[in-house]
Design a protein around this motif. Structure first.
Motif, PDB file in Angstrom:
ATOM      1  N   LEU A 428       0.827  -1.210   0.000  1.00 17.96           N
ATOM      2  CA  LEU A 428       0.000   0.000   0.000  1.00 17.96           C
ATOM      3  C   LEU A 428       0.859   1.258   0.000  1.00 17.96           C
ATOM      4  CD1 LEU A 428      -2.713  -1.168   2.558  1.00 17.96           C
ATOM      5  CD2 LEU A 428      -3.120  -0.654   0.156  1.00 17.96           C
ATOM      6  N   LEU A 429       1.916   1.261   0.811  1.00 18.47           N
ATOM      7  CA  LEU A 429       2.806   2.426   0.849  1.00 18.47           C
ATOM      8  C   LEU A 429       3.505   2.635  -0.487  1.00 18.47           C
ATOM      9  CD1 LEU A 429       4.432   2.220   4.393  1.00 18.47           C
ATOM     10  CD2 LEU A 429       3.038   4.075   3.499  1.00 18.47           C
ATOM     11  N   GLY A 430       3.856   1.547  -1.148  1.00 15.85           N
ATOM     12  CA  GLY A 430       4.464   1.665  -2.470  1.00 15.85           C
ATOM     13  C   GLY A 430       3.533   2.345  -3.455  1.00 15.85           C
ATOM     14  N   LEU A 431       2.231   2.036  -3.362  1.00 12.45           N
ATOM     15  CA  LEU A 431       1.253   2.668  -4.245  1.00 12.45           C
ATOM     16  C   LEU A 431       1.060   4.144  -3.896  1.00 12.45           C
ATOM     17  CD1 LEU A 431      -1.399  -0.210  -4.416  1.00 12.45           C
ATOM     18  CD2 LEU A 431       0.167   0.507  -6.227  1.00 12.45           C
ATOM     19  N   VAL A 432       1.176   4.476  -2.607  1.00  6.48           N
ATOM     20  CA  VAL A 432       1.094   5.886  -2.199  1.00  6.48           C
ATOM     21  C   VAL A 432       2.295   6.653  -2.736  1.00  6.48           C
ATOM     22  CG1 VAL A 432       1.145   7.477  -0.228  1.00  6.48           C
ATOM     23  CG2 VAL A 432      -0.297   5.436  -0.145  1.00  6.48           C
TER      24      VAL A 432
END
Length: 470
Positions: A428-432
């Motif tokens: 999820l953080l990678g997508l953010v």
């Protein structure tokens, strides 16, 4: 305009591959097969709170993409579709005036709605008594404006017009049923019919007419490597509507292109239709070709399989047979409705009586090869993207499973990133960070919210508005 903002386009003449590459930046998962084929491209894209229609020119002699604001008008000049984010406007011809006079009329009315669903790029169509048809587009529910509220008789007639005889009997007896429907040249659909307090209701999901690929889905090489195993159990998990079937379709397609084996799929209903390529593929539907998942799985062992896909591991007996099959020299794929890798293992073990749980842990430690837990997130600018937690079972993970120490599995995933493992929060953080999703969306979709909240704040994101609602 891309999910990450405005992008400079060359003033030179673009090749077909360059045009398609630019369009793919904006594409929804449902539209990628058309982009790969280079024909029939048509989907919607949200930008600056406005909706845009992206459509391929019908001239076959060139590859030209037309982009226009989606405000269509009927013969009277009335807008028929807009970008207000709450409705999809309909023409008068989309709206039946009352109860249907025949089964053919009811079927035609339903298929008209399904064609609207496909043309708008909507994932689902909801039919509810007292409401107009409702589409799920880009994760949001949008009502079809100017359509009369549906009555119980209208919904019931439309459903029975396309429902196989067996499902009619099942619905009359059990009050819900699942089946597949196809409009040739348009799409396949997965249909669930149910009863609620207002009467008959239905949810109809679009299924791509062509199989998706691991390249389309962005599936990592480490997960693709699971498809080369000769035995073991691979699980794809996540909540309902998280794209598990689509991921499994991509994995089966990859095997179909790279191996020469016999694949048996057991589904309820059959969603993606696979044509045999290098592999021989046998697809069986529960209720149509077999009585149950467990009976089909037991019978599959006598049908010379190499790979078996079980659409859903629903009960103790099906899980037990799947484990035994994975142990005895077959590669088994299955799905569960769990949100993390650790909870998947616990769910399987907890299905069994206490006196069998130690034995099941040993079987899982030996046969489980990987767990892909995924959830769908709303993309910036429209569409959805999958965030995946990836557990690849090695000796350390096997030991934790055998000893019942699944609480330590997230730590193993965190420290073994170089092997291709990834926690859901990291995904999820990678997508953010890539500006694919908003920080608030990452927080909402996270399972470990405290960890996600602190990590988002370290990146300078304020999520108090969303965190305060939890």
């Amino acid at each position: 305009m891309t999910p990450s903002g405005l992008q400079q386009v060359s003033t030179q003449v673009l090749s077909q591959s360059q045009v398609l590459a630019l369009v793919s930046e904006l594409a929804t998962p449902e539209s990628r097969p058309a982009i790969n084929a280079g024909t029939g491209i048509r989907f919607f894209y949200r930008f600056n709170d406005k909706q845009w229609l992206i459509q391929q020119d019908e001239d076959p002699s060139l590859t030209r993409i037309l982009i226009r604001r989606w405000v269509d008008r009927d013969a009277t000049g009335t807008p028929t579709a807009g970008a207000d984010g709450t409705t999809i406007r309909s023409r008068a011809t989309d709206t039946p005036s009352g109860p249907f006079t025949s089964e053919d009329e009811a079927r035609a009315a339903l298929e008209k709605l399904l064609r609207i669903q496909v043309s708008r790029g909507a994932a689902d169509l909801h039919l509810r008594v007292g409401e107009p048809p409702i589409f799920r587009l880009g994760g949001d529910l949008l009502r079809l404006e100017n359509h009369v509220p549906l009555t119980n008789e209208m919904v019931g007639s439309m459903m029975r017009a396309v429902m196989p005889e067996k499902n009619r009997a099942e619905f009359d007896e059990q009050w819900d049923t699942d089946f597949a429907h196809e409009i040739e040249g348009v799409s396949r659909f997965r249909v669930n019919v149910l009863r609620d307090r207002h009467g008959t209701a239905a949810v109809i999901r679009t299924i791509a007419t062509t199989t998706v690929t691991v390249e389309d889905m962005g599936i990592s090489p480490e997960v693709q490597a699971l498809c080369h195993l000769t035995k073991g159990l691979v699980l794809v998990t996540g909540p309902t509507g998280s794209g598990k079937s689509t991921t499994l379709c991509a994995l089966v397609d990859y095997i179909n292109r790279t191996r020469s084996d016999h694949i048996i799929t057991i589904e309820d209903p059959i969603e993606f239709v696979h044509q045999s390529k290098k592999c021989l593929i046998t697809q069986r539907q529960v209720g149509a070709h077999t009585q149950s998942f467990k009976s089909a799985l037991r019978a599959a062992l006598r049908e010379d399989p190499d790979i078996i896909l079980v659409g859903e591991l629903r009960d103790l007996e099906t899980i037990a047979i799947a484990l035994e099959t994975a142990e005895t020299g077959h590669l088994v794929f299955g799905t569960l409705h769990t949100s993390t890798a650790a909870s998947t293992i616990n769910r399987i073990v907890d299905q069994f009586p206490a006196d069998r749980q130690d034995q099941i842990r040993i079987m899982l430690a030996e046969s489980l090869k990987g767990v892909i837990s995924q959830t769908l997130c709303k993309k910036v600018g429209g569409g959805r993207v999958a965030a995946r937690e990836i557990l690849l079972v090695n000796k350390a993970v096997s030991t934790l499973i055998r000893e019942g120490k699944t609480v330590q599995i997230p730590n193993i995933i965190q420290t073994q990133k170089k092997l291709g493992m990834e926690t859901l929060n990291d995904a999820l953080l990678g997508l953010v960070k890539s500006k694919t999703i908003e920080p608030e969306e990452a927080y909402v979709k996270a399972v470990e919210k405290k960890d996600m909240s602190s990590r988002l704040r370290l990146l300078g994101h304020n999520i108090d508005a969303v965190a305060g609602e939890e």
